[in-house]
Design a protein around this motif. Structure first.
Motif, PDB file in Angstrom:
ATOM      1  N   VAL A  23     -21.501  -3.459 -26.491  1.00  0.00           N
ATOM      2  CA  VAL A  23     -21.638  -4.493 -27.564  1.00  0.00           C
ATOM      3  C   VAL A  23     -20.806  -4.370 -28.657  1.00  0.00           C
ATOM      4  O   VAL A  23     -20.966  -3.279 -29.418  1.00  0.00           O
ATOM      5  N   THR A  24     -19.741  -5.127 -28.932  1.00  0.00           N
ATOM      6  CA  THR A  24     -18.977  -5.082 -30.002  1.00  0.00           C
ATOM      7  C   THR A  24     -18.814  -6.494 -30.817  1.00  0.00           C
ATOM      8  O   THR A  24     -19.369  -7.568 -30.582  1.00  0.00           O
ATOM      9  N   ASP A  25     -18.039  -6.562 -31.991  1.00  0.00           N
ATOM     10  CA  ASP A  25     -17.618  -7.765 -32.534  1.00  0.00           C
ATOM     11  C   ASP A  25     -16.300  -8.158 -31.853  1.00  0.00           C
ATOM     12  O   ASP A  25     -15.723  -7.802 -30.721  1.00  0.00           O
ATOM     13  N   LEU A  26     -15.685  -9.332 -32.343  1.00  0.00           N
ATOM     14  CA  LEU A  26     -14.445  -9.893 -31.961  1.00  0.00           C
ATOM     15  C   LEU A  26     -13.102  -8.971 -32.227  1.00  0.00           C
ATOM     16  O   LEU A  26     -12.111  -9.058 -31.669  1.00  0.00           O
ATOM     17  N   ASP A  27     -13.268  -7.849 -32.849  1.00  0.00           N
ATOM     18  CA  ASP A  27     -12.366  -6.723 -33.145  1.00  0.00           C
ATOM     19  C   ASP A  27     -12.385  -5.665 -32.205  1.00  0.00           C
ATOM     20  O   ASP A  27     -11.728  -4.747 -32.304  1.00  0.00           O
ATOM     21  N   GLY A  28     -13.411  -5.722 -31.484  1.00  0.00           N
ATOM     22  CA  GLY A  28     -13.741  -4.635 -30.604  1.00  0.00           C
ATOM     23  C   GLY A  28     -14.472  -3.469 -31.328  1.00  0.00           C
ATOM     24  O   GLY A  28     -14.555  -2.230 -30.605  1.00  0.00           O
ATOM     25  N   GLU A  29     -14.859  -3.638 -32.388  1.00  0.00           N
ATOM     26  CA  GLU A  29     -15.544  -2.477 -32.900  1.00  0.00           C
ATOM     27  C   GLU A  29     -17.127  -2.719 -32.763  1.00  0.00           C
ATOM     28  O   GLU A  29     -17.722  -3.736 -32.394  1.00  0.00           O
ATOM     29  N   ALA A  30     -17.877  -1.525 -32.699  1.00  0.00           N
ATOM     30  CA  ALA A  30     -19.177  -1.362 -32.289  1.00  0.00           C
ATOM     31  C   ALA A  30     -20.068  -2.598 -33.227  1.00  0.00           C
ATOM     32  O   ALA A  30     -19.987  -2.575 -34.398  1.00  0.00           O
ATOM     33  N   TRP A  31     -20.812  -3.335 -32.382  1.00  0.00           N
ATOM     34  CA  TRP A  31     -21.787  -4.366 -33.021  1.00  0.00           C
ATOM     35  C   TRP A  31     -22.529  -3.979 -34.082  1.00  0.00           C
ATOM     36  O   TRP A  31     -23.394  -2.683 -33.947  1.00  0.00           O
ATOM     37  N   ARG A  32     -22.949  -4.341 -35.329  1.00  0.00           N
ATOM     38  CA  ARG A  32     -24.024  -4.005 -36.120  1.00  0.00           C
ATOM     39  C   ARG A  32     -24.919  -5.311 -36.410  1.00  0.00           C
ATOM     40  O   ARG A  32     -24.168  -6.496 -36.264  1.00  0.00           O
ATOM     41  N   HIS A  33     -26.020  -5.307 -37.263  1.00  0.00           N
ATOM     42  CA  HIS A  33     -26.737  -6.515 -37.323  1.00  0.00           C
ATOM     43  C   HIS A  33     -26.036  -7.411 -38.324  1.00  0.00           C
ATOM     44  O   HIS A  33     -26.523  -8.460 -38.282  1.00  0.00           O
ATOM     45  N   ASP A  34     -25.036  -6.918 -39.077  1.00  0.00           N
ATOM     46  CA  ASP A  34     -24.214  -7.916 -39.950  1.00  0.00           C
ATOM     47  C   ASP A  34     -22.904  -8.295 -39.350  1.00  0.00           C
ATOM     48  O   ASP A  34     -22.202  -8.898 -40.226  1.00  0.00           O
ATOM     49  N   SER A  35     -22.668  -7.775 -38.171  1.00  0.00           N
ATOM     50  CA  SER A  35     -21.582  -8.382 -37.682  1.00  0.00           C
ATOM     51  C   SER A  35     -21.316  -9.906 -37.579  1.00  0.00           C
ATOM     52  O   SER A  35     -22.217 -10.640 -37.173  1.00  0.00           O
ATOM     53  N   PRO A  36     -19.985 -10.561 -37.778  1.00  0.00           N
ATOM     54  CA  PRO A  36     -19.971 -11.875 -37.579  1.00  0.00           C
ATOM     55  C   PRO A  36     -19.952 -12.620 -36.449  1.00  0.00           C
ATOM     56  O   PRO A  36     -19.962 -13.787 -36.128  1.00  0.00           O
ATOM     57  N   ALA A  37     -19.947 -11.715 -35.397  1.00  0.00           N
ATOM     58  CA  ALA A  37     -19.885 -12.386 -34.080  1.00  0.00           C
ATOM     59  C   ALA A  37     -20.183 -11.244 -32.909  1.00  0.00           C
ATOM     60  O   ALA A  37     -20.554  -9.864 -33.511  1.00  0.00           O
ATOM     61  N   LEU A  38     -20.682 -11.609 -31.663  1.00  0.00           N
ATOM     62  CA  LEU A  38     -21.005 -10.431 -30.800  1.00  0.00           C
ATOM     63  C   LEU A  38     -20.584 -10.663 -29.639  1.00  0.00           C
ATOM     64  O   LEU A  38     -20.569 -11.895 -28.799  1.00  0.00           O
ATOM     65  N   VAL A  39     -20.110  -9.673 -28.926  1.00  0.00           N
ATOM     66  CA  VAL A  39     -19.711  -9.673 -27.212  1.00  0.00           C
ATOM     67  C   VAL A  39     -20.368  -8.859 -26.649  1.00  0.00           C
ATOM     68  O   VAL A  39     -20.209  -7.432 -27.010  1.00  0.00           O
ATOM     69  N   ALA A  40     -21.244  -8.808 -25.551  1.00  0.00           N
ATOM     70  CA  ALA A  40     -22.019  -7.920 -24.940  1.00  0.00           C
ATOM     71  C   ALA A  40     -21.279  -8.268 -23.346  1.00  0.00           C
ATOM     72  O   ALA A  40     -21.166  -9.235 -22.888  1.00  0.00           O
ATOM     73  N   SER A  41     -21.316  -6.858 -22.935  1.00  0.00           N
ATOM     74  CA  SER A  41     -20.835  -6.916 -21.534  1.00  0.00           C
ATOM     75  C   SER A  41     -21.245  -5.760 -20.561  1.00  0.00           C
ATOM     76  O   SER A  41     -21.734  -4.573 -21.279  1.00  0.00           O
ATOM     77  N   ASN A  42     -21.096  -5.598 -19.301  1.00  0.00           N
ATOM     78  CA  ASN A  42     -21.408  -4.505 -18.502  1.00  0.00           C
ATOM     79  C   ASN A  42     -20.360  -3.343 -18.656  1.00  0.00           C
ATOM     80  O   ASN A  42     -20.614  -2.358 -18.091  1.00  0.00           O
ATOM     81  N   GLY A  43     -19.441  -3.482 -19.560  1.00  0.00           N
ATOM     82  CA  GLY A  43     -18.696  -2.505 -19.979  1.00  0.00           C
ATOM     83  C   GLY A  43     -17.435  -2.643 -19.230  1.00  0.00           C
ATOM     84  O   GLY A  43     -16.289  -1.846 -19.527  1.00  0.00           O
ATOM     85  N   GLU A  44     -17.223  -3.456 -18.250  1.00  0.00           N
ATOM     86  CA  GLU A  44     -16.027  -3.636 -17.340  1.00  0.00           C
ATOM     87  C   GLU A  44     -15.466  -4.893 -17.829  1.00  0.00           C
ATOM     88  O   GLU A  44     -16.024  -5.712 -17.976  1.00  0.00           O
ATOM     89  N   ALA A  45     -14.197  -4.785 -18.013  1.00  0.00           N
ATOM     90  CA  ALA A  45     -13.365  -5.915 -18.699  1.00  0.00           C
ATOM     91  C   ALA A  45     -13.641  -6.290 -19.774  1.00  0.00           C
ATOM     92  O   ALA A  45     -13.682  -7.690 -20.060  1.00  0.00           O
ATOM     93  N   HIS A  46     -14.470  -5.669 -20.709  1.00  0.00           N
ATOM     94  CA  HIS A  46     -14.844  -5.907 -21.845  1.00  0.00           C
ATOM     95  C   HIS A  46     -13.889  -6.579 -22.859  1.00  0.00           C
ATOM     96  O   HIS A  46     -14.239  -7.602 -23.461  1.00  0.00           O
TER      97      HIS A  46
END
Length: 278
Positions: free
Chosen positions: A243-266
């Protein structure tokens, strides 16, 4: 039992207790109100389920603070009009706290759609140590503790699919009418890059499905509230996902966006999200 494991177990019990309250009145007569807009719905059941979650936690941790979706509970009942100081405006960086969404997917709930959930997360120093997403109409309890993630006791594991053209991906979030073009771009990016698209109507249910392998990914390009996200993010990570933000950085509760995946082709999911916001 360590304190973290204790809190994780209590998150499960509290989510189930709140979900039972909501399930008893599902598809019954409801007084439906609106909040920020005509599609942002709340019912008296949301508040009653939330009160049950809070009461369940306070039996064991009476002084812990809460981050709640619905308006603050009161010190001595609604007649006092006093806001409880143990109800916070945001996620604290230190100490213990609980994040509660009594009915995630209220729009589904009021329509009689079975996809809704009661979600509870236990935090310590800003990080989840236990989370639970109970979906009473489906009969499923998704949970994640300090070292594990389960559905009804069975170990959760993200999908093993690696080919994006076989992925089922869900665009998640809510866009004001003036911003619907971004939502349209996100949907277009998903259907062009991946095998299929889903829109579930409950952020926590969507993330639970990513953790359980029912979806390969979820993308949200707008800021979301902690009660919509934290529990499911913890589950996805504990189930082996990313789970990251749109910059590929680890998502936090105050991140402006969210991308969650199975880790393949993230990176493909991150790219789809960025296509929508550009």
């Amino acid at each position: 039992m360590s304190d973290a494991h204790h809190r994780a177990a209590l998150a499960e019990r509290a989510a189930r207790a709140g979900g039972v309250v909501a399930r008893k009145r599902f598809r019954g007569d409801l007084a439906v109100e609106t909040k920020a807009n005509k599609n942002d719905l709340v019912t008296e059941v949301d508040r009653d389920a939330q009160s049950q979650v809070v009461a369940t936690v306070r039996e064991e941790f009476p002084d812990d603070p809460f981050v709640l979706e619905e308006e603050a509970v009161t010190l001595a009942g609604p007649e006092t009009g006093e806001t409880d100081p143990r109800v916070l405006d945001g996620v604290p960086d230190s100490g213990a706290a609980w994040v509660v969404d009594p009915i995630d997917g209220t729009a589904n709930y009021v329509r009689g759609n079975r996809t809704w959930a009661t979600s509870v997360t236990a935090l310590e120093d800003g990080d989840p140590v236990g989370s639970a997403t109970y979906m009473p109409s489906a009969g499923d309890l998704y949970a994640a503790g300090p070292e594990s993630a389960t559905r009804d006791g069975a170990t959760l594991s993200v999908s093993e699919r690696a080919d994006p053209e076989t992925f089922a991906v869900a665009p998640v979030g809510w866009w004001d009418r003036d911003d619907r073009a971004e939502f349209a771009r996100l949907c277009e990016a998903v259907v062009e890059r991946f095998g299929d698209m889903r829109r579930i109507g409950s952020f926590q249910a969507t993330l639970a499905l990513v953790a359980d392998g029912g979806l390969e990914g979820a993308i949200c390009t707008v800021p979301m509230n902690p009660w919509d996200t934290i529990a499911g993010v913890h589950m996805v990570r504990q189930a082996g996902g990313t789970v990251t933000d749109l910059d590929g950085e680890a998502w936090r509760h105050d991140s402006p966006a969210l991308v969650a995946s199975n880790g393949e082709a993230h990176d493909e999911l991150v790219a789809a999200g960025n296509e929508a916001v550009q």
